[in-house]
Design a protein around this motif. Structure first.
Motif, short mmCIF file in Angstrom:
data_model
loop_
_atom_site.label_atom_id
_atom_site.label_comp_id
_atom_site.label_asym_id
_atom_site.label_seq_id
_atom_site.Cartn_x
_atom_site.Cartn_y
_atom_site.Cartn_z
N GLU A 84 0.83 -1.20 0.00
CA GLU A 84 0.00 0.00 0.00
C GLU A 84 0.86 1.25 0.00
N ALA A 85 1.98 1.21 0.70
CA ALA A 85 2.89 2.36 0.70
C ALA A 85 3.42 2.62 -0.70
N ALA A 86 3.73 1.54 -1.42
CA ALA A 86 4.21 1.69 -2.78
C ALA A 86 3.11 2.24 -3.69
N SER A 87 1.88 1.76 -3.51
CA SER A 87 0.76 2.23 -4.31
C SER A 87 0.47 3.70 -4.03
N ARG A 88 0.54 4.06 -2.76
CA ARG A 88 0.28 5.46 -2.40
C ARG A 88 1.37 6.37 -2.95
N ALA A 89 2.62 5.89 -2.94
CA ALA A 89 3.71 6.67 -3.50
C ALA A 89 3.53 6.86 -5.01
N LYS A 90 3.09 5.81 -5.70
CA LYS A 90 2.83 5.91 -7.13
C LYS A 90 1.70 6.89 -7.39
N ILE A 119 -4.75 5.26 -19.70
CA ILE A 119 -3.57 6.14 -19.55
C ILE A 119 -2.94 5.83 -18.19
N PRO A 120 -1.73 5.30 -18.14
CA PRO A 120 -1.11 4.92 -16.87
C PRO A 120 -1.07 6.05 -15.83
N THR A 121 -0.82 7.28 -16.29
CA THR A 121 -0.73 8.40 -15.35
C THR A 121 -2.07 8.68 -14.66
N TYR A 122 -3.16 8.24 -15.24
CA TYR A 122 -4.48 8.47 -14.67
C TYR A 122 -4.97 7.33 -13.78
N ILE A 123 -4.12 6.34 -13.52
CA ILE A 123 -4.52 5.14 -12.78
C ILE A 123 -3.83 5.07 -11.43
N CYS A 124 -4.62 4.89 -10.36
CA CYS A 124 -4.06 4.63 -9.03
C CYS A 124 -4.02 3.12 -8.81
N PRO A 125 -2.87 2.55 -8.47
CA PRO A 125 -2.76 1.09 -8.33
C PRO A 125 -3.54 0.52 -7.15
N SER A 126 -4.01 1.36 -6.25
CA SER A 126 -4.77 0.86 -5.10
C SER A 126 -6.22 0.50 -5.45
N ASP A 127 -6.68 0.98 -6.60
CA ASP A 127 -8.08 0.77 -6.99
C ASP A 127 -8.17 -0.39 -7.98
N SER A 128 -8.61 -1.54 -7.51
CA SER A 128 -8.68 -2.72 -8.38
C SER A 128 -9.84 -2.65 -9.35
N TYR A 129 -10.79 -1.77 -9.13
CA TYR A 129 -11.96 -1.67 -10.01
C TYR A 129 -11.66 -0.91 -11.30
N ASN A 130 -10.51 -0.24 -11.36
CA ASN A 130 -10.23 0.55 -12.55
C ASN A 130 -9.78 -0.29 -13.75
N SER A 131 -9.73 -1.60 -13.58
CA SER A 131 -9.34 -2.47 -14.70
C SER A 131 -10.52 -2.83 -15.60
#
Length: 339
Positions: free
Chosen positions: A40-46, A134-146
């Motif tokens: 989660e720390a890595a996802s939040r940093a991203k 667009i990768p810049t518009y995606i937060c890795p913590s949100d699994s529903y964005n796929s």
């Protein structure tokens, strides 16, 4: 002849094996929370880095075009966003594509975008880029964005919209639309955000330097969550609607603080009310005009400020602080919990 005595080899007993398994299970149980925290720390940093990149892009756009891009273009002439089937134009996230290393994608629809910005609203070809992730518009913590949004919005290339997790801040009041060409006439609206709805050309909001309350104390962008169902338009990067790529009218009514769990909180056409999962929504109206910042980070949301910095807003921030951080021209000193 000497006989060699065979030695019997003693194996694990069932009890010993169960003890070893139990110890391994305990160790895994102890390590799992730590692994999850690191992840989660890595996802939040991203996510934080994404918002910084968006801040740089918005600054570059504002410098080049003498103003921030509109959050959404409402060609109907109303003060709020039109229904999904209405005549709306490209949003801020499409306009800044050349500034986030997506020039090739933008060039595919640049003629259509230019036509929209010049007032020729019948050209809907810009929608064709909405299906690209667009990768810049995606937060890795949100699994529903796929999962792409399948909501039919009418027009060219409609019905297949890629997800995104960042929204322009239109401010905590619903009075932020520009109905004329003068931006100065709207500076008295206490809840106006730095990026607004606009209803006709010229499409231009404040420059960064013109934000009355100052760029360091005003939210420019922030996180939103992707809809839990394919028909829920929340979290769609190219769709110029509240909840999709913009937030507004928050800090009032039933959409008060970030990540609230109120039923019917966001007012989004075609959404599904899921308050237990932090996605409360009222869908009975025919337009999308109220949404608040949301994320799947523990305890709050990331927001990008007008000066390019990124803050983490706690879910328990005071309502006064949340309102003032979202407003670009309230003219009041920030409460202590907002500094």
């Amino acid at each position: 002849m000497r006989t060699r005595l065979s030695r019997s080899r003693r194996g694990f007993t069932l009890i010993e094996l169960l003890v070893v398994i139990a110890i391994i299970a305990i160790l895994i149980g102890l390590l799992l929370p730590a692994v999850q925290k690191v992840r989660e720390a890595a996802s939040r940093a991203k996510c934080t880095n994404n918002l910084k990149q968006l801040g740089i892009a918005l600054h570059s756009y504002a410098d080049t075009n003498n103003g921030l891009p509109p959050a959404q273009i409402d060609n109907s002439g109303s003060a709020y966003s039109t229904p999904l089937s209405g005549n709306f134009g490209p949003n801020w996230a499409i306009l800044i594509l050349p500034y986030i290393e997506q020039t090739a994608l933008f060039n595919q629809v640049s003629t259509s975008v230019t036509n929209q910005l010049q007032g020729s609203t019948s050209d809907q070809g810009w929608r064709a880029v909405g299906s690209y992730t667009i990768p810049t518009y995606i937060c890795p913590s949100d699994s529903y964005n796929s999962v792409s949004c399948s909501q039919n919005t009418g027009g060219t290339a409609s019905g297949f919209w890629a997800r995104g997790n960042y929204a322009a801040n239109e401010g905590p009041t619903g009075d932020g639309a520009i109905n004329g060409t003068s931006t100065q006439a709207n500076l008295s609206l206490s809840g106006l955000g730095p990026i607004w709805i606009t209803t006709r050309a010229p499409y231009r909001c404040w420059t960064i330097q013109q934000i009355p309350d100052g760029s360091s104390t005003t939210i420019l962008t922030g996180e939103i969550r992707a809809g839990l169902l394919a028909t829920d338009v929340r979290g769609v990067w190219a769709l110029g609607q509240a909840g999709s790529s913009a937030v507004g009218q928050y800090a009032l009514g039933d959409d008060l603080l970030p990540n609230n769990t109120n039923s019917n909180a966001d007012d989004i056409q075609g959404c599904t009310d899921n308050p237990t999962q932090g996605m409360g929504c009222y869908s009975a109206g025919n337009a999308s005009n109220q949404a608040v910042f949301r994320s799947l980070h523990t305890g709050g949301v990331n927001v990008g400020m007008g000066d390019g910095s990124v803050r983490f807003l706690s879910n328990s921030i005071s309502l006064q602080s949340f309102y003032q951080l979202g407003s670009g021209n309230d003219g009041q000193p920030l409460p202590s919990d907002a500094n």
